[in-house]
Each structure stands twice: as C-alpha cells, then as structure tokens.
Write a protein that holds these residues in place. Structure first.
Motif, PDB file in Angstrom:
ATOM      1  N   ALA A   1       0.830  -1.209   0.000  1.00 14.05           N
ATOM      2  CA  ALA A   1       0.000   0.000   0.000  1.00 14.05           C
ATOM      3  C   ALA A   1       0.861   1.254   0.000  1.00 14.05           C
ATOM      4  CB  ALA A   1      -0.925  -0.005   1.214  1.00 14.05           C
ATOM      5  N   THR A   2       1.894   1.283   0.833  1.00 11.79           N
ATOM      6  CA  THR A   2       2.754   2.464   0.913  1.00 11.79           C
ATOM      7  C   THR A   2       3.521   2.687  -0.384  1.00 11.79           C
ATOM      8  OG1 THR A   2       2.988   2.248   3.305  1.00 11.79           O
ATOM      9  CG2 THR A   2       4.683   3.503   2.151  1.00 11.79           C
ATOM     10  N   THR A   3       4.040   1.621  -0.969  1.00 15.67           N
ATOM     11  CA  THR A   3       4.808   1.751  -2.210  1.00 15.67           C
ATOM     12  C   THR A   3       3.930   2.264  -3.341  1.00 15.67           C
ATOM     13  OG1 THR A   3       6.246  -0.054  -1.484  1.00 15.67           O
ATOM     14  CG2 THR A   3       6.310   0.517  -3.813  1.00 15.67           C
ATOM     15  N   ALA A   4       2.704   1.752  -3.423  1.00 17.30           N
ATOM     16  CA  ALA A   4       1.770   2.244  -4.439  1.00 17.30           C
ATOM     17  C   ALA A   4       1.411   3.699  -4.180  1.00 17.30           C
ATOM     18  CB  ALA A   4       0.515   1.372  -4.455  1.00 17.30           C
ATOM     19  N   MET A   5       1.196   4.044  -2.919  1.00 10.52           N
ATOM     20  CA  MET A   5       0.830   5.418  -2.578  1.00 10.52           C
ATOM     21  C   MET A   5       1.911   6.402  -3.006  1.00 10.52           C
ATOM     22  SD  MET A   5       1.643   8.032  -0.286  1.00 10.52           S
ATOM     23  CE  MET A   5       2.330   7.314   1.199  1.00 10.52           C
ATOM     24  N   VAL A   6       3.172   6.078  -2.702  1.00 15.30           N
ATOM     25  CA  VAL A   6       4.256   7.001  -3.035  1.00 15.30           C
ATOM     26  C   VAL A   6       4.401   7.128  -4.553  1.00 15.30           C
ATOM     27  CG1 VAL A   6       6.693   7.505  -2.750  1.00 15.30           C
ATOM     28  CG2 VAL A   6       5.438   6.505  -0.867  1.00 15.30           C
ATOM     29  N   ARG A   7       4.241   6.031  -5.265  1.00 11.26           N
ATOM     30  CA  ARG A   7       4.312   6.109  -6.739  1.00 11.26           C
ATOM     31  C   ARG A   7       3.194   7.002  -7.280  1.00 11.26           C
ATOM     32  NH1 ARG A   7       4.618   7.466 -11.037  1.00 11.26           N
ATOM     33  NH2 ARG A   7       4.841   6.302 -12.981  1.00 11.26           N
ATOM     34  N   LEU A   8       1.992   6.873  -6.717  1.00 12.47           N
ATOM     35  CA  LEU A   8       0.873   7.704  -7.159  1.00 12.47           C
ATOM     36  C   LEU A   8       1.088   9.169  -6.781  1.00 12.47           C
ATOM     37  CD1 LEU A   8      -2.045   5.279  -6.311  1.00 12.47           C
ATOM     38  CD2 LEU A   8      -1.344   6.014  -8.600  1.00 12.47           C
ATOM     39  N   ALA A   9       1.695   9.410  -5.624  1.00 11.44           N
ATOM     40  CA  ALA A   9       2.010  10.787  -5.252  1.00 11.44           C
ATOM     41  C   ALA A   9       3.008  11.386  -6.233  1.00 11.44           C
ATOM     42  CB  ALA A   9       2.568  10.840  -3.829  1.00 11.44           C
ATOM     43  N   GLY A  10       3.975  10.574  -6.699  1.00 15.90           N
ATOM     44  CA  GLY A  10       4.911  11.047  -7.700  1.00 15.90           C
ATOM     45  C   GLY A  10       4.235  11.327  -9.024  1.00 15.90           C
ATOM     46  N   ALA A  11       3.318  10.443  -9.416  1.00 18.36           N
ATOM     47  CA  ALA A  11       2.561  10.678 -10.655  1.00 18.36           C
ATOM     48  C   ALA A  11       1.728  11.943 -10.530  1.00 18.36           C
ATOM     49  CB  ALA A  11       1.663   9.474 -10.945  1.00 18.36           C
ATOM     50  N   ASN A  12       1.153  12.149  -9.356  1.00 20.26           N
ATOM     51  CA  ASN A  12       0.361  13.354  -9.118  1.00 20.26           C
ATOM     52  C   ASN A  12       1.228  14.608  -9.228  1.00 20.26           C
ATOM     53  OD1 ASN A  12      -2.170  14.626  -8.193  1.00 20.26           O
ATOM     54  ND2 ASN A  12      -1.015  15.096  -6.336  1.00 20.26           N
ATOM     55  N   ASP A  13       2.390  14.556  -8.630  1.00 23.45           N
ATOM     56  CA  ASP A  13       3.302  15.698  -8.668  1.00 23.45           C
ATOM     57  C   ASP A  13       3.667  16.053 -10.106  1.00 23.45           C
ATOM     58  OD1 ASP A  13       5.208  17.213  -6.541  1.00 23.45           O
ATOM     59  OD2 ASP A  13       6.300  16.886  -8.405  1.00 23.45           O
ATOM     60  N   ARG A  14       3.971  15.043 -10.893  1.00 19.39           N
ATOM     61  CA  ARG A  14       4.389  15.303 -12.278  1.00 19.39           C
ATOM     62  C   ARG A  14       3.201  15.660 -13.169  1.00 19.39           C
ATOM     63  NH1 ARG A  14       8.157  11.698 -10.212  1.00 19.39           N
ATOM     64  NH2 ARG A  14       6.896   9.839 -10.558  1.00 19.39           N
TER      65      ARG A  14
END
Length: 550
Positions: free
Chosen positions: A350-363
C-alpha cells in the motif's frame, strides 16, 4: 499491595519512536524526487511518536465537537466548538504544510513530500479531513482566476487562524466541500440545491443558494466548494462562512452526524437559506470543475489507508516483540510470524503504491500527460483496493493484541473504526471501480499507459507475468464488464502493486507478495503465507525503536 496486583508481561507504551522510520516510505521519497524533504518528514514523525501528540489525538476523538446553533440570548450562531487538542493538531498540520502549501512550492516533489508528511502525522484521522479538503480545493478554485488570486495565498499560507471572520482579514484559511444530498449521495447530478444569479449592484458573479446538504465536514472552515443547480445546469460555487465585510453567510447547521469513527471531525447536515456563493468554472460544468479535486482527495484516501496499515502493523509488531506466551516472545512464535509478515507485506504494498501515485500526481500537476494517464487509472483502482483492505488489515492487527486490542484505552480499536470511512469517502467501492472502467472507456490511452508502467516488471517473476496475462485477458471482451468491475479493478491494483514491489522492494517482500497475492498460494485470512518464504527481513522492516522499552 499484595502480589496479585503485580503487573508483568504487559507491553510498554509505543512512544518515543519516529513514525517516519518506515523503509518503504523513505525509499519511495528518494525515488520520487522528494528526498530533500526527509529532514522535515523526520521532524514531524518524531513529534507524532511522542506521548504528547498521541494524547492530542486521543483527546480530540474522545471529546468530540459540540454544535451550538444559538447563543445564550437566542441569536443564531451556527458554530462548532472543539477541544484545544483539536486546534493543536490543526496548527501542527498546517504549520508543516500538510494542507495546501505544496501549491505555492515550485520544487519537483513538493506534493510527494506533502503525501509523506500527511502519512506520518497519523495521530488523529479526523482533523485530516479539513487538511485534505483544503489541499483539494485549490486546483478547482483556479477555474475562477479572480477568486484564486484572492484566496489562494491565504489557503496556502502555513498559519492556522481559526474563528469566523471576514476571510480577507485572516492570516490563513481552510476550506471544505459540501457536495452530497440526502436523495443523491454519490449521484451528485441528482442534487436539488438551487443557485439563482443575484444580479444586484456589487454582486457580479454572485448567486443565492437554497438547499439541504447531507454531509458537510469541518463546518467551521472559512469557505466551501459546493454543487448546486444553476440556470445552466449543475455548477460549482465557492460559499464563504463569512461574507466580505464580516456578516455571517446564511448557512444553517441542523445537526452533527454521530459516526462510527472519525469523531474528532465535525460532519454536519446543513441548509443554505439564501446563502451567497460565487461561480467557479462555467455554469453546467460543475462536475468537470471538481474532477481535479476528486483526484486529490482520492489520493489522500490511499495515504490515510496506508498510514492506518503502517500504524496498525507497528503496533502489532511492538506488542509481539514485548509480550511472551507459551515460554517465548510472540515475535518468535511461527504462527504469529506468519501473521506479522502478511500484515507487513500488505502495508508495504500500500505504501509503495501510494508514493508512486504521489509522484505521478506531482508530475501530472506539472504537465506530464503520461503521468496523468497513469494516475487516472491506477489511482482509481488503488483507491478501491487499498481502502477495502484497510479495515481487514486493522482487524487482524487488533487481534494480535488480544483482548487489549478491543479496549478503547489502546489505539487499535480507534484505527479499526477509522478505516472504513476511507473506502466510502470520495466514492464507495462500486463508484471507484466503475470510475476506473469509465477512464478506460473515455480515455483508452490510460490503459496503454498503465500496461506500459506495470510492464516494466515483466520477466522478473513468473507469477507476476501470469497475473499480468490474466488481467490483459479481461479486456478481450467488454461483455458484462460492469458486473466484473470489482474483479477487474482489484486485479489492476494488485498487478500495479506487484510491479512496484518487484522493481523497488527487498526480494523477500516481493517474493511473498507474488506468492500470495498474485500466485494465489494464500488462504482466506491474513497470516496464511506459504512455507518457504524468508519472513525475517519482512518483519524486521516493521519493527521500530522506542525510547521507553522496558
């Protein structure tokens, strides 16, 4: 005292630790371009681990907000009273930029850093609601450049300034949302609240709102985005609590909801009795205006679920480390090790997916269309799946504490009551699952972007490759696709998590995930991982150092 009152084999308090000491989170921060934020993430995580901050969270929940519709003289006031602990939580969150501060920060990774801080500041979920809504309101408000120019600097400022005053006179603002109605729920197009153009001198762009809203959280916020039926159709409006000049807007509070959890957050039922609102975006385009806002709050649902899982896991592992049964610590018992490792795999995924999605959101915010396409599908699917897993995970972690887990003196029960909300908020399971399928139907490039993303792990594990092939087969026919919605979206989420773990997590974690979640060598309950896995490194990532170990 006699020896019958001797206390032994009880677990020391889980205090004096840094909640940011989460390997999956820290590694993800570096990977997604926000390693520069680690000092502030650590500062907030250290505070979250103190007895003082944890006490704020418990008190804010145990002494819930009180609604005052009238003052002692009979004047209508429509105010909610909070205990001081709630304001301390809010001040800390806003002071560390968990609200809208990233919108004023041009650094790459600013939104990833905010996601990490939002996760580690996990001492109370209720006050996170206005923090999340303030974050989400900014991109929607930009559909009205004049309103954004006026209010965005105050929404992004790191000063908490509670109380009802003219927004222009305050040092900082918080915002909420007022969308759903009793007859509609998620079907916001069924809303009956009306918005009539005022047209009087000095009221250009202003509308008069009349209607009833079923859920309006954090009603002491300075302003709200709300949906109402204008002459041109369903539209979005900014409705302030206090009008320019200091008069109270005509918002009437009927009651506060008596909820299962999230009790520190005042969720209210309100009426607009001729309230003034300003149009945000075009008439008839209200849903389109709030789409970006929904992306932000859905991400926060994933962050909140990941935070709850990590907190529950750390609590269970801490208990097992210090509690003995049948002659040795629980942490050394094979059955308990299987449970803890399974909880840890779920949390890390869950955490790994969340951080990847936060990165996608940022970009995506910075204009990266490829990342926006990944976010569009993977976020809806992950929101569906991770938020569904949260309560199951919390229940198993609670059980690790035995009877103590069921007692309100401990925090496991509070986490368990919090997590179902995140699956409901911003669209319950069916809404999130169907939205993922709609993304594919309306924007086929989102599916291409998703398969390109997860394909980066192809060839790393045969079980992953087989799961990926099964998922691709789901799209060879679109017959009965809505009937299959949950099945498909669950697979989208699991393949996404598996791809990320194979690429970034320790081998033991990725192996356990692929064997159980993808290879289907798994039982119906957590703690049913197959034999032959290396559980030690998985469990070690769940253990934290505390200052008060007895």
């Amino acid at each position: 005292m006699t020896s019958t009152h001797e206390v032994f084999n009880q677990v020391p308090p889980l205090t004096g630790h840094n909640t940011a000491h989460d390997p999956a989170l820290r590694e993800g921060l570096e990977r997604e371009g926000a390693g520069w934020a680690l000092p502030e993430v650590d500062e907030l995580g250290q505070l979250a681990g103190t007895a003082e901050a944890q006490g704020w969270g418990r008190l804010a929940e145990r002494v819930p907000p009180r609604l005052h519709t009238h003052d002692r003289y009979g004047h209508r006031v429509d105010e909610v009273e909070y205990v001081p602990a709630y304001h301390q939580l809010m001040e800390t969150a806003i002071g560390h930029g968990l609200h809208a501060a990233p919108w004023a920060d041009d650094r790459p990774g600013a939104h990833v850093a905010r996601a990490a801080k939002f996760m580690v500041w996990s001492v109370d979920a209720g006050h996170g609601c206005p923090i999340s809504m303030t974050y989400a309101v900014v991109p929607a408000l930009r559909a009205n450049p004049e309103l954004a120019a006026q209010f965005e600097p105050l929404l992004t400022n790191r000063e908490y300034d509670p109380g009802l005053r003219d927004p222009a006179t305050k040092r900082g603002l918080i915002a909420g949302m007022s969308m759903t109605e009793k007859q509609g729920g998620s079907d916001v197009r069924a809303n009956t609240t009306t918005a009539t153009p005022q047209g009087s001198a000095g009221s250009e762009g202003a509308y008069e709102l009349v209607g009833h809203k079923w859920f309006t959280s954090a009603p002491m916020s300075d302003m709200f985005l709300t949906l109402a039926q204008a002459p041109g159709g369903l539209s979005c409006f900014l409705v302030p609590r206090v009008l320019p000049g200091g008069d109270r807007n005509a918002m009437r509070f009927l009651r506060l909801k008596d909820k299962l959890g999230n009790k520190s957050n005042a969720s209210s039922e309100i009426e607009y009795d001729g309230a003034t609102g300003w149009l945000v975006g075009e008439e008839g385009r209200g849903v389109r205006t709030i789409v970006e806002m929904v992306n932000m709050t859905r991400l926060d649902c994933v962050i909140g679920s990941a935070a709850g899982m990590r907190t529950s896991l750390v609590m269970a592992a801490h208990h097992a480390r210090h509690r003995s049964a049948f002659g040795k610590p629980l942490l050394e018992q094979p059955a308990m090790r299987n449970v803890l490792a399974d909880l840890a795999v779920e949390s890390e995924a869950a955490t790994t997916a969340m951080v990847r999605l936060a990165g996608a959101n940022d970009r995506a915010i910075r204009g990266d269309e490829g990342e926006a396409a990944v976010r569009r599908l993977a976020l809806a699917a992950t929101k569906y799946y991770v938020c569904k897993r949260g309560p199951i995970h919390a229940a198993e972690a609670l059980e690790c504490l035995g009877g103590n887990g069921y007692i309100e003196d401990f925090d496991a029960a509070r986490i368990y009551r919090e997590l179902p909300l995140l699956s409901i908020w911003e669209g319950s399971g069916n809404v999130a699952a169907l939205d993922a399928l709609r993304a594919i139907a309306r924007e086929p490039q989102t599916l291409d972007a998703y398969f390109e993303e997860v394909g980066l792990a192809a060839g790393a594990d045969a079980r992953f490759d087989e799961a990926l092939a099964r998922l691709q087969k789901e799209f060879t026919s679109f017959d009965d696709i809505e009937l299959r919605a949950r099945r498909i979206v669950e697979q989208i989420a699991l393949v996404f998590q598996g791809s990320l773990l194979l690429r970034h997590a320790p081998a033991a974690v990725a192996d356990a995930f692929c064997a159980s979640r993808l290879g289907r060598d798994w039982g119906g309950a957590l703690g049913t991982l197959p034999t032959g896995l290396d559980l030690g490194p998985i469990i070690d990532r769940a253990l934290v150092d505390t200052a008060e170990i007895a």
